[in-house]
Design a protein around this motif. Sequence first.
Motif, PDB file in Angstrom:
ATOM      1  N   ALA A  83      -7.638  53.597 -30.903  1.00 25.13           N
ATOM      2  CA  ALA A  83      -7.398  52.191 -31.227  1.00 25.13           C
ATOM      3  C   ALA A  83      -5.946  51.818 -30.954  1.00 25.13           C
ATOM      4  O   ALA A  83      -5.654  50.812 -30.288  1.00 25.13           O
ATOM      5  N   ALA A  84      -5.003  52.612 -31.450  1.00 20.78           N
ATOM      6  CA  ALA A  84      -3.578  52.315 -31.264  1.00 20.78           C
ATOM      7  C   ALA A  84      -3.187  52.390 -29.793  1.00 20.78           C
ATOM      8  O   ALA A  84      -2.400  51.563 -29.305  1.00 20.78           O
ATOM      9  N   PRO A 114      -8.278  44.239 -25.184  1.00 23.45           N
ATOM     10  CA  PRO A 114      -8.919  43.829 -26.441  1.00 23.45           C
ATOM     11  C   PRO A 114      -9.670  44.987 -27.109  1.00 23.45           C
ATOM     12  O   PRO A 114     -10.212  45.868 -26.423  1.00 23.45           O
ATOM     13  N   VAL A 115      -9.694  44.957 -28.428  1.00 23.42           N
ATOM     14  CA  VAL A 115     -10.368  45.992 -29.216  1.00 23.42           C
ATOM     15  C   VAL A 115     -11.322  45.340 -30.204  1.00 23.42           C
ATOM     16  O   VAL A 115     -10.960  44.372 -30.885  1.00 23.42           O
ATOM     17  N   GLY A 129     -11.048  52.798 -42.867  1.00 26.83           N
ATOM     18  CA  GLY A 129      -9.835  53.588 -42.981  1.00 26.83           C
ATOM     19  C   GLY A 129      -8.594  52.867 -42.513  1.00 26.83           C
ATOM     20  O   GLY A 129      -8.274  51.753 -42.944  1.00 26.83           O
ATOM     21  N   SER A 130      -7.902  53.485 -41.563  1.00 28.18           N
ATOM     22  CA  SER A 130      -6.592  53.001 -41.123  1.00 28.18           C
ATOM     23  C   SER A 130      -6.662  51.958 -40.017  1.00 28.18           C
ATOM     24  O   SER A 130      -5.623  51.432 -39.615  1.00 28.18           O
ATOM     25  N   LEU A 131      -7.845  51.632 -39.503  1.00 32.10           N
ATOM     26  CA  LEU A 131      -7.914  50.776 -38.323  1.00 32.10           C
ATOM     27  C   LEU A 131      -7.251  49.409 -38.522  1.00 32.10           C
ATOM     28  O   LEU A 131      -6.481  48.971 -37.660  1.00 32.10           O
ATOM     29  N   PRO A 132      -7.489  48.707 -39.650  1.00 32.58           N
ATOM     30  CA  PRO A 132      -6.746  47.453 -39.836  1.00 32.58           C
ATOM     31  C   PRO A 132      -5.239  47.660 -39.938  1.00 32.58           C
ATOM     32  O   PRO A 132      -4.463  46.747 -39.653  1.00 32.58           O
ATOM     33  N   GLU A 133      -4.837  48.856 -40.298  1.00 30.16           N
ATOM     34  CA  GLU A 133      -3.418  49.187 -40.479  1.00 30.16           C
ATOM     35  C   GLU A 133      -2.703  49.416 -39.150  1.00 30.16           C
ATOM     36  O   GLU A 133      -1.522  49.069 -39.007  1.00 30.16           O
ATOM     37  N   VAL A 134      -3.409  49.991 -38.160  1.00 27.77           N
ATOM     38  CA  VAL A 134      -2.745  50.381 -36.915  1.00 27.77           C
ATOM     39  C   VAL A 134      -2.981  49.412 -35.765  1.00 27.77           C
ATOM     40  O   VAL A 134      -2.283  49.489 -34.752  1.00 27.77           O
ATOM     41  N   LEU A 135      -3.935  48.507 -35.905  1.00 29.36           N
ATOM     42  CA  LEU A 135      -4.286  47.643 -34.786  1.00 29.36           C
ATOM     43  C   LEU A 135      -3.519  46.331 -34.795  1.00 29.36           C
ATOM     44  O   LEU A 135      -3.396  45.662 -35.824  1.00 29.36           O
ATOM     45  N   GLU A 158       1.780  42.570 -32.734  1.00 33.36           N
ATOM     46  CA  GLU A 158       1.702  43.901 -32.136  1.00 33.36           C
ATOM     47  C   GLU A 158       2.379  44.933 -33.032  1.00 33.36           C
ATOM     48  O   GLU A 158       3.295  44.614 -33.794  1.00 33.36           O
ATOM     49  N   LYS A 159       1.901  46.193 -32.925  1.00 34.25           N
ATOM     50  CA  LYS A 159       2.458  47.286 -33.715  1.00 34.25           C
ATOM     51  C   LYS A 159       2.859  48.422 -32.776  1.00 34.25           C
ATOM     52  O   LYS A 159       2.231  48.631 -31.733  1.00 34.25           O
ATOM     53  N   ARG A 160       3.892  49.148 -33.167  1.00 29.17           N
ATOM     54  CA  ARG A 160       4.421  50.220 -32.322  1.00 29.17           C
ATOM     55  C   ARG A 160       4.446  51.528 -33.098  1.00 29.17           C
ATOM     56  O   ARG A 160       4.850  51.560 -34.265  1.00 29.17           O
ATOM     57  N   PHE A 161       4.025  52.597 -32.430  1.00 29.26           N
ATOM     58  CA  PHE A 161       4.010  53.921 -33.043  1.00 29.26           C
ATOM     59  C   PHE A 161       4.674  54.908 -32.090  1.00 29.26           C
ATOM     60  O   PHE A 161       4.212  55.107 -30.971  1.00 29.26           O
ATOM     61  N   SER A 162       5.769  55.519 -32.545  1.00 33.90           N
ATOM     62  CA  SER A 162       6.599  56.355 -31.687  1.00 33.90           C
ATOM     63  C   SER A 162       6.629  57.790 -32.187  1.00 33.90           C
ATOM     64  O   SER A 162       6.878  58.048 -33.375  1.00 33.90           O
ATOM     65  N   TRP A 163       6.410  58.746 -31.262  1.00 33.55           N
ATOM     66  CA  TRP A 163       6.509  60.159 -31.630  1.00 33.55           C
ATOM     67  C   TRP A 163       7.936  60.527 -32.016  1.00 33.55           C
ATOM     68  O   TRP A 163       8.152  61.420 -32.833  1.00 33.55           O
TER      69      TRP A 163
END
Length: 380
Positions: free
Chosen positions: A296-297, A305-306, A312-318, A350-355
């Motif tokens: 999803a992320a 589009p998704v 679970g976490s889907l509303p949190e990460v999308l 938009e949301k960003r997730f960085s290693w």
Amino acid sequence: MKICFVLEHFYPHIGGVEVLFFELGKRLVASGHEVRIVTSDSGGIVGTREYSGMHAFYYRSPNIFGHPVLPKASVEEHVMWADIVHTTTYTAAPTAIALARSSRKPCVISVHEAIGKKWFVVEPNPLKALAFLAFEWFVVTKRYSAWHTISDATTRDLLAYGIDPDRIRMIHLGIDETLWNKDVRPADIASFFKTDPHDKIFLYTGRPGKPKGLPVLLQAIRKVDASLDPSFVFGFILSKNPRTERERFEQSVRASGLTDRIRIIDSVPYDALPGIRKAAFAVIVPSLTEGFGFSAAETAALGTPVIASDAGSLPEVLGGKVRFFRKGDADDLVATILESARKPFPELPEKRFSWDDTSVRLLALYSDLVETSTLPKEEK
């Protein structure tokens, strides 16, 4: 710092857990730390390997519930070597915490999902569901130095087990932003699924099985078929394992008479996925549970589009172009598919997730635990 990862699986076995520890480990090594991975032979390897400066040790391991159990005798020397031990759910954790406790080393567990009572939703056999619930309780309630959760949703589920909230550190996972970004060029998705180039494809990628919501999605496709323009096709990129789940899904598709509407192919190389998802009309994530939601992320980062459940976490990460439906509700998914076929997607921030962010925060957790000598307490 010397860091020992004690894991059920590692590369070439690939999943969310393996991605986390590979991305984390190579960043720790680049920062001047030493990393050892102690794992099973589930990927077909026995012996030692080196990846980006990390040293991986693969040991033959028996299985429980289909998960490898690492032998303590093989793991002990690596725990003794380390300043801190980092493990994860499920079967690697008891070995890791027992050895960390006996050698007085801090031990962190990453909890990717705490399914709890939802086991009775995702597992149709109630006796198996009870066994899985009991084993999960046995694993996650041990006295770790800290619990790392990968989303607020997972944190809430873990709190239901009575874990001290002060010992929980929520740190989101990351995605590979060099692969998943809006500059990715769309692939020729029609050639993968052997469809007309003008067809629009609702795409699913991942494992077969009930927890990922495939039965709900198939039920929705059956119901929506008569109302949906023939130019819309449902494409599935499915892993071969669990094999029985894959075979069951394919049999259900054949029995439904929807082989023209549904196309199934095997997994593709990971670096091919961004272009395929970029070319999809929309990606569907129908999960019944989700600890983080890599697909999803990643898809949202492409700008594709998704359509996702609210599990679970889907509303949190999308973020970005997204529509949600109620988890497990095929009728609500039908309505969402039809609306998506006829109207533009609404857009969320938009949301960003960085290693890099993930590794910096986990390293800070390690440093806190080592400096304060926060050791695992005695078992209950």
